[in-house]
Motif scaffolding. Sequence first.
Motif, PDB file in Angstrom:
ATOM      1  N   TRP A  61      32.027  34.853  32.669  1.00 41.12           N
ATOM      2  CA  TRP A  61      33.204  35.619  33.088  1.00 41.12           C
ATOM      3  C   TRP A  61      33.999  36.110  31.871  1.00 41.12           C
ATOM      4  O   TRP A  61      33.913  35.538  30.793  1.00 41.12           O
ATOM      5  N   LYS A  66      42.617  36.749  37.453  1.00 40.40           N
ATOM      6  CA  LYS A  66      43.472  37.940  37.496  1.00 40.40           C
ATOM      7  C   LYS A  66      44.231  37.851  38.793  1.00 40.40           C
ATOM      8  O   LYS A  66      43.628  37.789  39.871  1.00 40.40           O
ATOM      9  N   GLN A  73      41.418  37.471  41.584  1.00 38.33           N
ATOM     10  CA  GLN A  73      40.020  37.554  41.148  1.00 38.33           C
ATOM     11  C   GLN A  73      39.772  36.384  40.211  1.00 38.33           C
ATOM     12  O   GLN A  73      40.440  36.254  39.190  1.00 38.33           O
ATOM     13  N   TRP A  74      38.826  35.564  40.587  1.00 39.58           N
ATOM     14  CA  TRP A  74      38.498  34.415  39.749  1.00 39.58           C
ATOM     15  C   TRP A  74      37.187  34.682  39.023  1.00 39.58           C
ATOM     16  O   TRP A  74      36.220  35.128  39.610  1.00 39.58           O
ATOM     17  N   ALA A  76      36.392  36.889  36.899  1.00 37.37           N
ATOM     18  CA  ALA A  76      36.005  38.306  36.941  1.00 37.37           C
ATOM     19  C   ALA A  76      35.111  38.640  35.755  1.00 37.37           C
ATOM     20  O   ALA A  76      35.300  38.135  34.646  1.00 37.37           O
ATOM     21  N   ASP A 257      28.289  39.679  41.384  1.00 37.85           N
ATOM     22  CA  ASP A 257      29.596  39.546  40.737  1.00 37.85           C
ATOM     23  C   ASP A 257      30.318  38.330  41.298  1.00 37.85           C
ATOM     24  O   ASP A 257      30.163  38.010  42.475  1.00 37.85           O
ATOM     25  N   SER A 258      31.124  37.720  40.468  1.00 39.42           N
ATOM     26  CA  SER A 258      31.865  36.538  40.902  1.00 39.42           C
ATOM     27  C   SER A 258      32.651  36.802  42.185  1.00 39.42           C
ATOM     28  O   SER A 258      32.771  35.928  43.041  1.00 39.42           O
ATOM     29  N   GLU A 259      33.184  38.000  42.341  1.00 38.22           N
ATOM     30  CA  GLU A 259      33.973  38.315  43.539  1.00 38.22           C
ATOM     31  C   GLU A 259      33.141  38.920  44.678  1.00 38.22           C
ATOM     32  O   GLU A 259      33.701  39.433  45.653  1.00 38.22           O
ATOM     33  N   THR A 280      34.613  34.392  48.588  1.00 40.58           N
ATOM     34  CA  THR A 280      33.733  35.068  47.639  1.00 40.58           C
ATOM     35  C   THR A 280      32.995  34.034  46.784  1.00 40.58           C
ATOM     36  O   THR A 280      33.121  32.836  47.018  1.00 40.58           O
ATOM     37  N   ARG A 478      40.086  35.383  50.077  1.00 33.31           N
ATOM     38  CA  ARG A 478      40.470  36.596  49.358  1.00 33.31           C
ATOM     39  C   ARG A 478      41.126  37.604  50.271  1.00 33.31           C
ATOM     40  O   ARG A 478      41.878  38.456  49.835  1.00 33.31           O
TER      41      ARG A 478
END
Length: 647
Positions: A61, A66, A73-74, A76, A257-259, A280, A478
Amino acid sequence: MAENIESHLVEKRVFKPAKGFVKGARVKSLEQYRRMYRESITRPDKFWAREAGELVWERRWKSVLKWKVPFAQWFAGGKLNVSVNCLDRHLGGPTRNKAAILWEGEPGDKRALTFQQLHRDVCRFANVLKRNKIRKGDRVIIYLPTIPEAAIAMLACTRIGAVHSVVFGGFSADSIRDRIADCGAVAVITADGGYRRGAIVPLKKNVDDALHGGTSIKRVIVFRRAGNDIHIEEGRDVWWHRELEYVDAHCPAVAVDSEHPLYILYTSGSTGKPKGILHTTGGYLVGIYSTMKYVFDLRDEDVYWCTADIGWVTGHSYVVYGPLANGTTTLMYEGAPNWPEPDRFWRIIEEYGVNILYTAPTAIRAFIRWGDQWLKKHDLSSLRLLGSVGEPINPEAWMWYRDKVGGGRCPIVDTWWQTETGAIMITPLPGAIPTKPGSATLPFFGVDAAVVDEKGNEVSANVGGRLIIRQPWPSMLRSIYGDKERYKKQYWSEFKGRYLTGDGARRDKDGYFWIVGRIDDVLNVAGHRLGTSEIESALVSHPSVAEAAVVGRPDELKGQSVVAFVTVKGSVTVSTSLKTELREHVGIHIGAIAKPDEIRFAEALPKTRSGKIMRRLLKEVASGKTVTGDTTTLEDLSVLAKLSAEE
Ligand code: WTA
């Protein structure tokens, strides 16, 4: 909410972690917990980066968090795959041949799958999904019993980046249809049937009914579980076992993606429509990995058993993802606790040498009622840790759990959390935090929980208020799927930028949290969340019903039971058979768990002058209390007199 949040419980017993337990524990003292907690709150980046660093990332990441209220967003910029972290990660060493899943079906059939075998099954089934044109980002409904295939289907979705939405097997065709429509799912994974108390639940039939008349579903994959006769719709339905014949076991994992959305899980809120809670990938995985490790104080050799059904969030986080991400053996049991006899749980613990048991207060209260003789028949000495989740546990049930199940030697972790929080939020750490019967004790790392009054000011010790969370945490929801506005309004607007849990609580002078229960229009029946307005909508959709108001009544076994006050349309005569019909009607619309325990016909419902139903009064009537409190806004006092006379 006009009601005061009261909590009269005064509990003086305190249990310190036993020396023997502390010795092997990951967190060994209150002091160490406080140090780690402080760091997690003041330096969340550092704390969570360290936890996340224990997992496998395809790309690291860029930033840990964020936060633009209320959207987080973790990790990101990071890329990872959940199935890799639950499976591939464990194949390099001796864990490869350890049991990942130990499973027992209700009829007594048994299976054990090693991490290597589970990996193979997941890869093959992921290839089946691909073969059936299910792609990254597609939504897939999983409607299965608690069988290994439920975990296989979930993990296979994550392998290719598809988003699953598991629907509890007790929900009806209408509930399935609503969920399909809400998330625009393209496929359903189900079974012919599942077992419940010796009977077969016709899962595939329910799916057929749900799809009747057309939906977004293009494919139904059916696992043969119960062998009951089913209809196969050519061109739409395929058999799981047949599909496997066309695929191999090679399936590269898609790093997302992480999210990237991991799953949607529907839960009841205070409106008539269930909300699709969206979780997510990266933050969720880190959250459940970390809570699982510390709260259950995992050891390599543990056999861990969480008794939740796969259809609830506990089944997601602590039957499947949490244990497997940690390389822990997870035991799954398909059926009822009292089938064929009330010692089924104790039989299973003895047979598999279960070390950690995680269950619900409603089950514990049922065991107490069934009697200690059922436990005495079995050797439960393998247990070393007990957990509780789903509703407040009354101190007497806690003591019974500790003495009778845990033999007085096992710590109890009473874990408070929600579908929305994804992971455990308030809980003892068993080697560090002294426990008090009935209290979920202190917040987990990174959880900034507080009890506030109506204005959002923190209340003093032992004063009741609303439970809120003041900082984002990795496994938080989320959004509500497809409805960002509702997400904002429901959770983040009452106290701006703070997460509203919907629960009432107080903290004692040691800072321990005592959860009182829901303060919104959500009931907690046998640990299951039910929205009163959802049940009301179902009742009102019946042609005989004019109006309905649903309230909870305290229930010794289930925590709360469902009481419905119903007024009928002019020409309708009320009868016992109408009551039965209405209960069935709710069963068809939502599922058997939502059927009212009691229906009371009334001539009118008590309303304020502005037309709002006065639920507080109905609650008092339902629990047989004389109505106290304020009735000054009541429109017609005679309504109340009539309701009470109905007794
Ligand atoms: C209640 C289940 C007291 C609470 C994981 C919460 C609890 C709701 C506890 C969430 C506990 C859960 N003590 N109350 N240890 N655990 N609750 O979404 O009211 O099905 O808001 O998640 O259950 O239910 P859900």
